[in-house]
Design a protein around this motif. Structure first.
Motif, PDB file in Angstrom:
ATOM      1  N   ILE A  59       0.863  -1.182   0.000  1.00  0.00           N
ATOM      2  CA  ILE A  59       0.000   0.000   0.000  1.00  0.00           C
ATOM      3  C   ILE A  59       0.904   1.238   0.000  1.00  0.00           C
ATOM      4  CG2 ILE A  59      -1.787   1.256   1.263  1.00  0.00           C
ATOM      5  CD1 ILE A  59      -2.587  -1.561   2.402  1.00  0.00           C
ATOM      6  N   LYS A  71      -1.622  -5.779   1.540  1.00  0.00           N
ATOM      7  CA  LYS A  71      -2.977  -6.317   1.499  1.00  0.00           C
ATOM      8  C   LYS A  71      -2.944  -7.708   0.893  1.00  0.00           C
ATOM      9  CE  LYS A  71      -3.668  -3.945  -2.922  1.00  0.00           C
ATOM     10  NZ  LYS A  71      -4.423  -2.912  -3.645  1.00  0.00           N
ATOM     11  N   ASP A  72      -4.030  -8.449   1.103  1.00  0.00           N
ATOM     12  CA  ASP A  72      -4.133  -9.760   0.465  1.00  0.00           C
ATOM     13  C   ASP A  72      -4.772  -9.576  -0.910  1.00  0.00           C
ATOM     14  OD1 ASP A  72      -6.883  -9.437   0.889  1.00  0.00           O
ATOM     15  OD2 ASP A  72      -6.916 -10.762   2.632  1.00  0.00           O
ATOM     16  N   ASP A  75      -7.815  -7.375  -1.251  1.00  0.00           N
ATOM     17  CA  ASP A  75      -7.619  -5.971  -0.904  1.00  0.00           C
ATOM     18  C   ASP A  75      -7.846  -5.678   0.572  1.00  0.00           C
ATOM     19  OD1 ASP A  75      -6.900  -5.308  -3.485  1.00  0.00           O
ATOM     20  OD2 ASP A  75      -8.907  -4.645  -4.066  1.00  0.00           O
ATOM     21  N   ILE A  76      -7.606  -6.637   1.426  1.00  0.00           N
ATOM     22  CA  ILE A  76      -7.716  -6.418   2.874  1.00  0.00           C
ATOM     23  C   ILE A  76      -6.318  -6.293   3.464  1.00  0.00           C
ATOM     24  CG2 ILE A  76      -8.495  -7.382   5.068  1.00  0.00           C
ATOM     25  CD1 ILE A  76     -10.651  -8.900   3.545  1.00  0.00           C
ATOM     26  N   PRO A  77      -5.946  -5.110   3.976  1.00  0.00           N
ATOM     27  CA  PRO A  77      -4.640  -4.982   4.643  1.00  0.00           C
ATOM     28  C   PRO A  77      -4.596  -5.900   5.857  1.00  0.00           C
ATOM     29  CG  PRO A  77      -5.628  -2.829   4.211  1.00  0.00           C
ATOM     30  CD  PRO A  77      -6.699  -3.850   3.976  1.00  0.00           C
ATOM     31  N   ASN A  78      -3.443  -6.551   6.063  1.00  0.00           N
ATOM     32  CA  ASN A  78      -3.381  -7.519   7.154  1.00  0.00           C
ATOM     33  C   ASN A  78      -1.946  -7.744   7.585  1.00  0.00           C
ATOM     34  OD1 ASN A  78      -2.343 -10.291   5.890  1.00  0.00           O
ATOM     35  ND2 ASN A  78      -3.599  -9.219   4.363  1.00  0.00           N
ATOM     36  N   THR A  82       1.811  -8.688   5.308  1.00  0.00           N
ATOM     37  CA  THR A  82       2.868  -7.731   5.637  1.00  0.00           C
ATOM     38  C   THR A  82       4.087  -8.437   6.212  1.00  0.00           C
ATOM     39  OG1 THR A  82       1.190  -6.027   6.076  1.00  0.00           O
ATOM     40  CG2 THR A  82       3.407  -5.643   6.948  1.00  0.00           C
TER      41      THR A  82
END
Length: 570
Positions: A59, A71-72, A75-78, A82
């Motif tokens: 990101i 993100k996966d 599109d979910i940052p996690n 990371t």
């Protein structure tokens, strides 16, 4: 890819010391002074290639609250994606063979990723797994056990201007450690995940609380059965994971007795290999049940024990994986980089087990292998037989009868009688009499008159017995169903997609379904399974009470009770 000759000259310069059976190397730089074997250099370069894809998930918008994180694919940052980048990046920065060796750009991206982890880390030190777990000690442990190694690799890399990054790194890990010394878990392997993470933290920053918590978990003993399998029986995911964790704890806390559990599991797993190199997964109690996969997750443990014990069978499997699964080993690069003891040449290979009959009673299965083909008999599983022959795979045999909506065959045990294996099931289908007059519900509410209080009558019964034994070049299964007459029966032969049939006819109304009257065959590339004889007394292939069809080409044999039929697979 041809396996290159291993390079071993540089390893002896590492001043190998022996302490309680564990090879210990100096913590000096992993730079150019240490020659890596060619297989490891290939993995370093493979990691560089995979970093290209991973970095697309970064990101980069400074106004985004998740700036610097990853993100996966949804599109979910996690924290998981990371931390995966951080681990890969530190491996690359630590290796002169990498295009990212001591890279300023990768170091800066790593620092931003660590700052993102600190930002989303909860006050108690935990992280979330957005797919399911929140304020999760186990998921924090999964990340810490890998990032402690990443920290070590980076700290020894000589990367310019890394001091600030290491300070942020340490802050994140120390905060996570506070969660690991008090937090709870969900599953058996989580105990060892947390313990391994604490062991790694203790190696970097000794703390008596870390060790005390590990010893608390270890006091519950290792969850291994007499077969050599862990409680979850997860041959693709959690058994290989547990082996790596126990080695970490054994080495870090000087507990060599833990390696005995790893040895037992690795020895058992040699008998869970199909001829094409895949693993038996049907007995798993976790999400990998009946999954298709290979044993790369075991590589580190096999290599570690092959060298420690001079075990030729384990060495042979390592060499096999190097030839066939090398790209899949990239995921474990940090393990290999951080343990130069495994860079040495393996001992001479000994033949792997390829001709045996072996029962694993706690796992509820029997393995039969005769070189190029193998079969698995299963209990407590609607799939009660599999048959592999090279690339041609019968991934399951199931059977159901239209018997009061509960006729899916499932055996609770596998009994050995002579050279045969016996599977059985007994079912009852009763009717129920009028309710006892003195307790009839005044308002006539059916739910207030439980069926258990009614007398049974006209009880119907169905007894199934399957006898399995070896036949010429394969397996023979004799199916006998007695009791109530006229019950429709359907036997499913479920094949892995990708092949072609002969001798079968397309079902008139069902997709991916075939009927068999005589003998049939299924061919994938140069491998062929023959099966039969068939039986086609009706076209009812989806019986009431049976499991839904699998999304795979399936051949059906159909009949009525009393049912007796013999199927041969070869």
């Amino acid at each position: 890819m041809n396996r290159r000759t291993f390079l071993s000259g540089g390893v002896t310069s590492l001043c190998l010391i022996q302490t309680a059976r564990f090879p210990v190397f100096s913590q000096s730089s992993l730079g150019a002074s240490v020659a890596k074997p060619d297989w490891l250099v290939d993995l370093v370069k493979g990691n560089d290639q995979q970093l290209i894809t991973v970095r697309t998930l970064r990101i980069t918008e400074a106004t985004n609250p998740a700036f610097g994180g990853f993100k996966d694919w949804e599109d979910i940052p996690n924290p998981q994606t990371t931390s995966d980048f951080i681990r890969r990046a530190c491996c690359a920065m630590a290796c002169p063979e990498s295009v990212h060796y001591r890279s300023k750009i990768i170091l800066d991206e790593t620092h931003l990723a660590l700052q993102f982890l600190l930002k989303i880390q909860h006050f108690d030190g935990t992280l979330d797994l957005p797919a399911t777990n929140f304020h999760s000690t186990p998921d924090t442990g999964f990340i810490v056990k890998r990032l402690t190694t990443a920290y070590s690799l980076l700290s020894r890399s000589g990367t310019p201007d890394m001091a600030g990054v290491l300070a942020t790194f340490k802050s994140f890990l120390i905060r996570a450690g506070e969660a690991l010394i008090v937090g709870g878990i969900h599953t058996p392997n989580h105990r060892w995940v947390v313990s391994a993470a604490l062991t790694k933290l203790n190696t970097l920053w000794p703390d008596a609380r870390y060790v005390a918590r590990v010893n608390q978990w270890l006091s519950e003993h290792i969850d291994m059965d007499i077969d050599g399998q862990y409680n979850e029986r997860s041959t693709l995911i959690y058994s290989p994971l547990t082996n790596r964790l126990l080695i970490t704890i054994a080495k870090g806390l000087n507990k060599p007795e833990l390696l005995d559990y790893v040895r037992r599991n690795l020895t058992m797993t040699l008998y869970y290999l199909h001829p094409n190199g895949e693993l038996v997964t049907e007995a798993s109690g976790r999400q990998d049940k009946a999954g298709v996969g290979t044993p790369e997750g075991y590589y580190y443990a096999y290599r570690y024990l092959a060298l420690l014990d001079k075990n030729g069978e384990m060495a042979a499997l390592c060499r096999q994986m190097e030839k066939t699964l090398l790209p899949k080993l990239i995921h474990y690069l940090d393990y290999f980089l951080n343990d130069p003891s495994i860079w040495r040449e393996l001992p001479p290979s000994q033949p792997l087990p390829a001709n045996y009959v072996k029962a694993f009673r706690k796992s509820g299965l029997v393995r039969i292998r005769r070189n190029g083909w193998d079969s698995t008999i299963l209990s407590a599983n609607p799939v009660w037989l599999t048959f592999h022959k090279g690339n041609a795979i019968l991934q399951g045999v199931r059977m159901a009868a239209s018997f009061f909506g509960k006729g899916q065959f499932l055996t609770e045990s596998i009994d050995k009688q002579g050279d045969s294996w016996i599977l059985t099931q007994s079912l009852e289908g009763p009717y129920y009499q009028t309710y006892p007059p003195e307790t009839i519900a005044v308002d006539g509410d059916w739910e207030k008159m439980p069926r258990s209080n009614r007398k049974q009558s006209e009880i119907q019964r169905l007894q199934t017995r399957i006898t399995i034994h070896e036949a010429e070049r394969g397996i023979e299964a004799i199916i006998q169903i007695t009791g109530t007459d006229g019950v429709p029966v359907a036997v499913e032969l479920i094949f892995r997609p990708g092949g072609s049939f002969t001798g079968v006819s397309k079902h008139p109304t069902r997709d991916n379904a075939y009927l068999l009257s005589g003998s049939g065959s299924y061919t994938v590339q140069n491998d062929t399974i023959t099966f039969g004889p068939g039986l086609q007394q009706h076209k009812g292939v989806l019986l009431r009470g049976a499991l839904a069809p699998m999304d795979a080409p399936t051949v059906y044999l159909t009949g009525f009770t009393p049912f007796e039929h013999t199927i041969t697979l070869s």
